[in-house]
Motif scaffolding. Sequence first.
Motif, PDB file in Angstrom:
ATOM      1  N   ASP A  11      -4.445  -5.101   4.171  1.00 34.87           N
ATOM      2  CA  ASP A  11      -5.372  -5.290   3.047  1.00 34.87           C
ATOM      3  C   ASP A  11      -5.882  -3.975   2.455  1.00 34.87           C
ATOM      4  O   ASP A  11      -6.666  -3.974   1.526  1.00 34.87           O
ATOM      5  CB  ASP A  11      -6.567  -6.135   3.493  1.00 34.87           C
ATOM      6  CG  ASP A  11      -7.354  -5.481   4.613  1.00 34.87           C
ATOM      7  OD1 ASP A  11      -6.820  -4.586   5.300  1.00 34.87           O
ATOM      8  OD2 ASP A  11      -8.524  -5.881   4.807  1.00 34.87           O
ATOM      9  N   TRP A  12      -5.408  -2.865   2.958  1.00 32.95           N
ATOM     10  CA  TRP A  12      -5.913  -1.572   2.518  1.00 32.95           C
ATOM     11  C   TRP A  12      -5.178  -1.127   1.256  1.00 32.95           C
ATOM     12  O   TRP A  12      -4.028  -0.696   1.310  1.00 32.95           O
ATOM     13  CB  TRP A  12      -5.746  -0.556   3.626  1.00 32.95           C
ATOM     14  CG  TRP A  12      -6.682   0.600   3.531  1.00 32.95           C
ATOM     15  CD1 TRP A  12      -7.676   0.800   2.612  1.00 32.95           C
ATOM     16  CD2 TRP A  12      -6.697   1.741   4.379  1.00 32.95           C
ATOM     17  NE1 TRP A  12      -8.317   1.971   2.854  1.00 32.95           N
ATOM     18  CE2 TRP A  12      -7.730   2.577   3.941  1.00 32.95           C
ATOM     19  CE3 TRP A  12      -5.937   2.121   5.467  1.00 32.95           C
ATOM     20  CZ2 TRP A  12      -8.025   3.789   4.551  1.00 32.95           C
ATOM     21  CZ3 TRP A  12      -6.234   3.317   6.075  1.00 32.95           C
ATOM     22  CH2 TRP A  12      -7.266   4.139   5.621  1.00 32.95           C
ATOM     23  N   LYS A  13      -5.831  -1.243   0.127  1.00 32.83           N
ATOM     24  CA  LYS A  13      -5.227  -0.965  -1.186  1.00 32.83           C
ATOM     25  C   LYS A  13      -4.979   0.518  -1.434  1.00 32.83           C
ATOM     26  O   LYS A  13      -4.207   0.876  -2.313  1.00 32.83           O
ATOM     27  CB  LYS A  13      -6.114  -1.525  -2.311  1.00 32.83           C
ATOM     28  CG  LYS A  13      -6.417  -3.007  -2.177  1.00 32.83           C
ATOM     29  CD  LYS A  13      -5.172  -3.849  -2.184  1.00 32.83           C
ATOM     30  CE  LYS A  13      -5.506  -5.328  -2.070  1.00 32.83           C
ATOM     31  NZ  LYS A  13      -4.523  -6.073  -1.366  1.00 32.83           N
ATOM     32  N   ARG A  14      -5.647   1.389  -0.695  1.00 30.81           N
ATOM     33  CA  ARG A  14      -5.478   2.834  -0.881  1.00 30.81           C
ATOM     34  C   ARG A  14      -4.039   3.271  -0.567  1.00 30.81           C
ATOM     35  O   ARG A  14      -3.560   4.269  -1.076  1.00 30.81           O
ATOM     36  CB  ARG A  14      -6.454   3.574   0.031  1.00 30.81           C
ATOM     37  CG  ARG A  14      -6.411   5.077  -0.105  1.00 30.81           C
ATOM     38  CD  ARG A  14      -7.348   5.754   0.883  1.00 30.81           C
ATOM     39  NE  ARG A  14      -8.737   5.448   0.653  1.00 30.81           N
ATOM     40  CZ  ARG A  14      -9.575   6.208  -0.067  1.00 30.81           C
ATOM     41  NH1 ARG A  14      -9.139   7.317  -0.609  1.00 30.81           N
ATOM     42  NH2 ARG A  14     -10.831   5.855  -0.210  1.00 30.81           N
ATOM     43  N   VAL A  16      -0.305   3.100  -1.051  1.00 38.58           N
ATOM     44  CA  VAL A  16       0.672   2.655  -2.051  1.00 38.58           C
ATOM     45  C   VAL A  16       2.000   2.330  -1.384  1.00 38.58           C
ATOM     46  O   VAL A  16       2.653   1.346  -1.709  1.00 38.58           O
ATOM     47  CB  VAL A  16       0.869   3.751  -3.129  1.00 38.58           C
ATOM     48  CG1 VAL A  16       1.948   3.365  -4.126  1.00 38.58           C
ATOM     49  CG2 VAL A  16      -0.450   4.048  -3.838  1.00 38.58           C
ATOM     50  N   THR A  43      -3.224   6.380  -2.813  1.00 42.53           N
ATOM     51  CA  THR A  43      -3.765   6.571  -4.162  1.00 42.53           C
ATOM     52  C   THR A  43      -4.574   7.848  -4.258  1.00 42.53           C
ATOM     53  O   THR A  43      -4.557   8.523  -5.280  1.00 42.53           O
ATOM     54  CB  THR A  43      -4.648   5.381  -4.589  1.00 42.53           C
ATOM     55  OG1 THR A  43      -5.696   5.218  -3.626  1.00 42.53           O
ATOM     56  CG2 THR A  43      -3.826   4.111  -4.708  1.00 42.53           C
ATOM     57  N   ASN A 186       5.294  -3.218   1.602  1.00 43.85           N
ATOM     58  CA  ASN A 186       5.090  -3.454   0.168  1.00 43.85           C
ATOM     59  C   ASN A 186       6.386  -3.851  -0.539  1.00 43.85           C
ATOM     60  O   ASN A 186       6.371  -4.144  -1.718  1.00 43.85           O
ATOM     61  CB  ASN A 186       4.511  -2.203  -0.508  1.00 43.85           C
ATOM     62  CG  ASN A 186       3.076  -1.974  -0.071  1.00 43.85           C
ATOM     63  OD1 ASN A 186       2.358  -2.933   0.213  1.00 43.85           O
ATOM     64  ND2 ASN A 186       2.658  -0.735  -0.006  1.00 43.85           N
TER      65      ASN A 186
END
Length: 187
Positions: A11-14, A16, A43, A186
């Motif tokens: 869940d860590w959006k930082r 990529v 990011t 991803n």
Amino acid sequence: MLKRRYGNRSDWKRIVNRKYTQYYLNTKEFTGVLTLLNLVQVTEPLWVNYADKSICIVDDGYSWMQHFPIGNNYSITTMFNANDEIVQWYIDICHEIGTKNNIPWWDDLFLDIIILPSGEIILQDEDELEDALSSNLIDRDMYNLAWNEANRITSLLKEDKFELLKYSKIHKEQLEKHLHTVRDVNA
């Protein structure tokens, strides 16, 4: 309800672009699950401040290895920079460790211990633990468990008897041997 956190940090959006692997290890030194998260691209870097120190813990090429020891109330994340140097160890005191869909998780009990390569020990988030107790998010037994475990580990660290830290690089090398199982989550 305690925050349940997962070893793959999906869940860590930082992050990529990431690579992740895990491995069950059963040795005299450690029994449990080891995870390795390679932060291929992020990011932006993440810096943390401890008193007069500022330390980068997330950037392109960094990796986080996490120990999930069976039968214990802590999890250790070892953070490596792009040069494979340890930048810090982060010990989460937890209520419980388990797996879901084969991914290890821990229920965070707020209190954390940070160990810097210099040997400095930092206790963190005591206020969060106090708030959790006063708001009935945790009960007195969980509160006592957090403090007892943090005090036990801190004592061992001060006596240089918390042996698991000494295996960080060795365990990372063992995980890297299983990189054929790494997948870009991803993709």
